[in-house]
Design a protein around this motif. Structure first.
Motif, PDB file in Angstrom:
ATOM      1  N   ASP A 182       0.842  -1.192   0.000  1.00 17.01           N
ATOM      2  CA  ASP A 182       0.000   0.000   0.000  1.00 17.01           C
ATOM      3  C   ASP A 182       0.880   1.246   0.000  1.00 17.01           C
ATOM      4  O   ASP A 182       1.855   1.328   0.765  1.00 17.01           O
ATOM      5  N   TRP A 183       0.514   2.220  -0.820  1.00 15.47           N
ATOM      6  CA  TRP A 183       1.276   3.466  -0.906  1.00 15.47           C
ATOM      7  C   TRP A 183       0.428   4.507  -1.627  1.00 15.47           C
ATOM      8  O   TRP A 183      -0.632   4.196  -2.168  1.00 15.47           O
ATOM      9  N   TYR A 184       0.897   5.756  -1.661  1.00 11.07           N
ATOM     10  CA  TYR A 184       0.261   6.796  -2.443  1.00 11.07           C
ATOM     11  C   TYR A 184       0.962   6.888  -3.793  1.00 11.07           C
ATOM     12  O   TYR A 184       2.168   7.118  -3.861  1.00 11.07           O
ATOM     13  N   GLY A 185       0.179   6.718  -4.857  1.00 12.45           N
ATOM     14  CA  GLY A 185       0.732   6.829  -6.201  1.00 12.45           C
ATOM     15  C   GLY A 185       0.860   8.276  -6.639  1.00 12.45           C
ATOM     16  O   GLY A 185       0.467   9.213  -5.927  1.00 12.45           O
ATOM     17  N   ALA A 186       1.401   8.459  -7.847  1.00  5.91           N
ATOM     18  CA  ALA A 186       1.648   9.808  -8.352  1.00  5.91           C
ATOM     19  C   ALA A 186       0.366  10.629  -8.431  1.00  5.91           C
ATOM     20  O   ALA A 186       0.350  11.817  -8.077  1.00  5.91           O
ATOM     21  N   GLY A 187      -0.730  10.018  -8.894  1.00  5.67           N
ATOM     22  CA  GLY A 187      -1.985  10.754  -9.003  1.00  5.67           C
ATOM     23  C   GLY A 187      -2.529  11.169  -7.658  1.00  5.67           C
ATOM     24  O   GLY A 187      -3.050  12.285  -7.493  1.00  5.67           O
ATOM     25  N   ALA A 188      -2.410  10.276  -6.661  1.00  5.32           N
ATOM     26  CA  ALA A 188      -2.889  10.598  -5.320  1.00  5.32           C
ATOM     27  C   ALA A 188      -2.094  11.747  -4.705  1.00  5.32           C
ATOM     28  O   ALA A 188      -2.631  12.517  -3.901  1.00  5.32           O
ATOM     29  N   ILE A 189      -0.838  11.877  -5.081  1.00  8.28           N
ATOM     30  CA  ILE A 189       0.000  12.982  -4.588  1.00  8.28           C
ATOM     31  C   ILE A 189      -0.314  14.270  -5.349  1.00  8.28           C
ATOM     32  O   ILE A 189      -0.439  15.350  -4.764  1.00  8.28           O
ATOM     33  N   LEU A 190      -0.464  14.158  -6.674  1.00 12.42           N
ATOM     34  CA  LEU A 190      -0.713  15.348  -7.485  1.00 12.42           C
ATOM     35  C   LEU A 190      -2.063  15.984  -7.179  1.00 12.42           C
ATOM     36  O   LEU A 190      -2.202  17.209  -7.232  1.00 12.42           O
ATOM     37  N   GLY A 191      -3.072  15.144  -6.848  1.00 11.04           N
ATOM     38  CA  GLY A 191      -4.404  15.674  -6.585  1.00 11.04           C
ATOM     39  C   GLY A 191      -4.393  16.829  -5.596  1.00 11.04           C
ATOM     40  O   GLY A 191      -4.809  17.947  -5.933  1.00 11.04           O
ATOM     41  N   PRO A 192      -3.923  16.621  -4.368  1.00 13.09           N
ATOM     42  CA  PRO A 192      -3.908  17.730  -3.404  1.00 13.09           C
ATOM     43  C   PRO A 192      -2.848  18.791  -3.717  1.00 13.09           C
ATOM     44  O   PRO A 192      -2.975  19.927  -3.263  1.00 13.09           O
ATOM     45  N   LEU A 193      -1.814  18.431  -4.468  1.00  7.46           N
ATOM     46  CA  LEU A 193      -0.766  19.411  -4.771  1.00  7.46           C
ATOM     47  C   LEU A 193      -1.219  20.448  -5.786  1.00  7.46           C
ATOM     48  O   LEU A 193      -0.951  21.643  -5.628  1.00  7.46           O
ATOM     49  N   VAL A 194      -1.885  20.004  -6.841  1.00  8.57           N
ATOM     50  CA  VAL A 194      -2.215  20.932  -7.938  1.00  8.57           C
ATOM     51  C   VAL A 194      -3.715  21.094  -8.141  1.00  8.57           C
ATOM     52  O   VAL A 194      -4.145  21.863  -9.001  1.00  8.57           O
ATOM     53  N   GLY A 195      -4.526  20.365  -7.381  1.00 12.85           N
ATOM     54  CA  GLY A 195      -5.971  20.552  -7.432  1.00 12.85           C
ATOM     55  C   GLY A 195      -6.566  20.256  -8.793  1.00 12.85           C
ATOM     56  O   GLY A 195      -6.297  19.213  -9.404  1.00 12.85           O
ATOM     57  N   GLU A 196      -7.373  21.180  -9.299  1.00  9.18           N
ATOM     58  CA  GLU A 196      -8.104  20.970 -10.540  1.00  9.18           C
ATOM     59  C   GLU A 196      -7.208  20.974 -11.775  1.00  9.18           C
ATOM     60  O   GLU A 196      -7.691  20.688 -12.873  1.00  9.18           O
ATOM     61  N   ARG A 197      -5.948  21.274 -11.582  1.00  8.94           N
ATOM     62  CA  ARG A 197      -5.020  21.185 -12.719  1.00  8.94           C
ATOM     63  C   ARG A 197      -4.803  19.733 -13.143  1.00  8.94           C
ATOM     64  O   ARG A 197      -4.340  19.482 -14.257  1.00  8.94           O
ATOM     65  N   TYR A 198      -5.109  18.781 -12.254  1.00 11.13           N
ATOM     66  CA  TYR A 198      -4.904  17.363 -12.550  1.00 11.13           C
ATOM     67  C   TYR A 198      -6.250  16.674 -12.706  1.00 11.13           C
ATOM     68  O   TYR A 198      -7.131  16.783 -11.853  1.00 11.13           O
ATOM     69  N   GLY A 199      -6.403  15.944 -13.811  1.00 13.07           N
ATOM     70  CA  GLY A 199      -7.601  15.152 -14.032  1.00 13.07           C
ATOM     71  C   GLY A 199      -7.224  13.726 -14.372  1.00 13.07           C
ATOM     72  O   GLY A 199      -6.166  13.479 -14.963  1.00 13.07           O
ATOM     73  N   PHE A 200      -8.089  12.768 -14.011  1.00 15.61           N
ATOM     74  CA  PHE A 200      -7.773  11.353 -14.220  1.00 15.61           C
ATOM     75  C   PHE A 200      -8.953  10.616 -14.808  1.00 15.61           C
ATOM     76  O   PHE A 200     -10.085  10.750 -14.339  1.00 15.61           O
ATOM     77  N   LEU A 201      -8.676   9.837 -15.864  1.00 15.03           N
ATOM     78  CA  LEU A 201      -9.645   8.931 -16.457  1.00 15.03           C
ATOM     79  C   LEU A 201      -9.134   7.521 -16.262  1.00 15.03           C
ATOM     80  O   LEU A 201      -8.025   7.185 -16.696  1.00 15.03           O
ATOM     81  N   ALA A 202      -9.918   6.680 -15.604  1.00 16.83           N
ATOM     82  CA  ALA A 202      -9.495   5.315 -15.295  1.00 16.83           C
ATOM     83  C   ALA A 202      -9.776   4.387 -16.463  1.00 16.83           C
ATOM     84  O   ALA A 202     -10.869   4.392 -17.026  1.00 16.83           O
ATOM     85  N   GLY A 203      -8.778   3.585 -16.821  1.00 19.70           N
ATOM     86  CA  GLY A 203      -8.974   2.559 -17.830  1.00 19.70           C
ATOM     87  C   GLY A 203      -9.647   1.346 -17.216  1.00 19.70           C
ATOM     88  O   GLY A 203      -9.215   0.840 -16.178  1.00 19.70           O
ATOM     89  N   ARG A 204     -10.714   0.861 -17.841  1.00 16.11           N
ATOM     90  CA  ARG A 204     -11.458  -0.282 -17.319  1.00 16.11           C
ATOM     91  C   ARG A 204     -10.931  -1.568 -17.934  1.00 16.11           C
ATOM     92  O   ARG A 204     -10.615  -1.604 -19.124  1.00 16.11           O
ATOM     93  N   PRO A 205     -10.870  -2.651 -17.145  1.00 18.41           N
ATOM     94  CA  PRO A 205     -10.458  -3.949 -17.706  1.00 18.41           C
ATOM     95  C   PRO A 205     -11.399  -4.383 -18.816  1.00 18.41           C
ATOM     96  O   PRO A 205     -12.518  -3.861 -18.942  1.00 18.41           O
ATOM     97  N   GLY A 206     -10.939  -5.349 -19.624  1.00 16.23           N
ATOM     98  CA  GLY A 206     -11.700  -5.805 -20.778  1.00 16.23           C
ATOM     99  C   GLY A 206     -13.107  -6.224 -20.448  1.00 16.23           C
ATOM    100  O   GLY A 206     -13.420  -6.673 -19.347  1.00 16.23           O
ATOM    101  N   GLY A 207     -13.987  -6.086 -21.420  1.00 16.37           N
ATOM    102  CA  GLY A 207     -15.386  -6.418 -21.214  1.00 16.37           C
ATOM    103  C   GLY A 207     -16.253  -5.395 -21.903  1.00 16.37           C
ATOM    104  O   GLY A 207     -15.787  -4.552 -22.651  1.00 16.37           O
ATOM    105  N   GLU A 208     -17.549  -5.472 -21.677  1.00 12.14           N
ATOM    106  CA  GLU A 208     -18.442  -4.550 -22.306  1.00 12.14           C
ATOM    107  C   GLU A 208     -18.393  -3.199 -21.618  1.00 12.14           C
ATOM    108  O   GLU A 208     -18.023  -3.069 -20.467  1.00 12.14           O
ATOM    109  N   GLY A 209     -18.792  -2.170 -22.354  1.00 13.77           N
ATOM    110  CA  GLY A 209     -18.797  -0.829 -21.787  1.00 13.77           C
ATOM    111  C   GLY A 209     -17.620  -0.024 -22.285  1.00 13.77           C
ATOM    112  O   GLY A 209     -16.732  -0.526 -22.974  1.00 13.77           O
ATOM    113  N   PRO A 210     -17.581   1.277 -21.926  1.00 12.23           N
ATOM    114  CA  PRO A 210     -16.496   2.152 -22.384  1.00 12.23           C
ATOM    115  C   PRO A 210     -15.159   1.779 -21.761  1.00 12.23           C
ATOM    116  O   PRO A 210     -15.097   1.226 -20.663  1.00 12.23           O
TER     117      PRO A 210
END
Length: 332
Positions: free
Chosen positions: A297-325
């Motif tokens: 368990d640890w804080y990844g780069a996105g978890a660190i950037l979120g509070p550091l730069v706020g709305e300057r950072y956005g994240f879209l999660a890639g979903r595993p294979g299957g139906e849907g986007p």
């Protein structure tokens, strides 16, 4: 995509991260390429992939200037054989073609945001520290607020010694085998820190004598060397195996953050940056990994950037294979 791109590219977002659930599914690379082409039309001028920052510089030269051999640049610039993936080759080819008819200030840039460290091996910092020192030494005649000793290059070679003793797998797996806590490593960290101070103290002179781009490129080498020294120090700290591995992952992601902030400093006047890598590094919430029978368990780069730069950072999660986007907007 489940929503239109305009829904998640806000005016304040200059680091848009696109995650993938694994590195092997080609669908995510192709979706990334399509999204990046759309983002370029909206003012994005750079992309940063989860690959080592310094080797990626040669691939950026190819993208912007057409220098070097394409196949060699792909092998060196995108790690772990992923330079052979069709989606990555298509991305670089498209970026190079886009740049052919554009003036330098409008050309697309390629960056790596990762650090050269893995769970089984981490190299010597020598070549990175020597490259940074060579940049300073080329301009030694400039008046300097600070001054490294004339023997700094010899000190780097002497203190690092045989590169093999740093990169051995045993040095990663066993704290007692790591060089990270040795007096030589501690002395190297002090020397590297002095070099970083000198980079900033002499920045006006160095940039005037070279260029802003050359200064950032040399600093990228120094940052890579310092990062490896930090990582090797973590390797030398005794702890329960799950704690030790979690610290290693946290150190790597912290260095990713530093690289991404540096990349934004380089690109700030040109446009936003698309970031592409594994979900576990880019997600906004804490990261977890199951390795063998260990919970990490640890804080990844996105978890660190979120509070550091706020709305300057956005994240879209890639979903595993299957139906849907393939991608969904997420706050965690």
């Amino acid at each position: 995509m489940s929503r239109d791109i305009r829904d998640f590219v806000t005016p304040s977002c200059d680091l848009l991260a696109l995650g993938e659930p694994n590195h092997l599914d080609p669908a995510f690379g192709h979706a990334r390429n399509e999204l990046f082409a759309q983002l370029v039309d909206r003012g994005f001028r750079s992309i940063a992939l989860e690959t080592d920052r310094v080797p990626a510089l040669a691939l950026d030269d190819h993208v912007r200037e057409g220098t070097g051999d394409f196949d060699e640049a792909m092998r060196e610039g995108i790690a772990f054989g992923r330079g052979e993936m069709a989606s990555n080759r298509e991305l670089i080819t498209w970026m190079r073609e886009y740049n052919r008819t554009r003036p330098p200030e409008e050309r697309l840039a390629f960056h790596g945001f990762d650090a050269e460290m893995e769970n089984m091996s981490a190299p010597s910092p020598r070549r990175y520290l020597e490259a940074a020192h060579a940049y300073l030494a080329c301009h030694a005649g400039l008046p300097a607020p600070l001054a490294l000793t004339d023997d700094a290059a010899l000190d780097i070679a002497r203190l690092t010694g045989d590169d093999e003793r740093w990169s051995r797998t045993e040095a990663v797996l066993d704290p007692a085998e790591s060089i990270g806590a040795a007096p030589e490593a501690q002395a190297l960290r002090c020397l590297a820190d002095d070099m970083l101070t000198e980079f900033h103290a002499r920045a006006p002179q160095l940039i005037a004598a070279t260029s802003r781009a050359a200064w950032f490129r040399a600093k990228a080498h120094l940052s890579a060397g310092i990062g490896l020294l930090r990582y090797h120090r973590q390797l030398a700290r005794p702890a329960a195996e799950n704690v030790r591995l979690s610290r290693m992952l946290a150190t790597r992601d912290a260095l990713m953050v530093e690289n991404l902030l540096d990349i934004r400093a380089v690109e700030a006047d040109r446009g936003p940056t698309l970031v592409f890598g594994h979900n576990v590094h880019l997600q906004l919430g804490p990261s977890h990994m199951r390795m063998r029978d260990l919970d990490l368990d640890w804080y990844g780069a996105g978890a660190i950037l979120g509070p550091l730069v706020g709305e300057r950072y956005g994240f879209l999660a890639g979903r595993p294979g299957g139906e849907g986007p393939l991608y969904t907007v997420t706050d965690a």
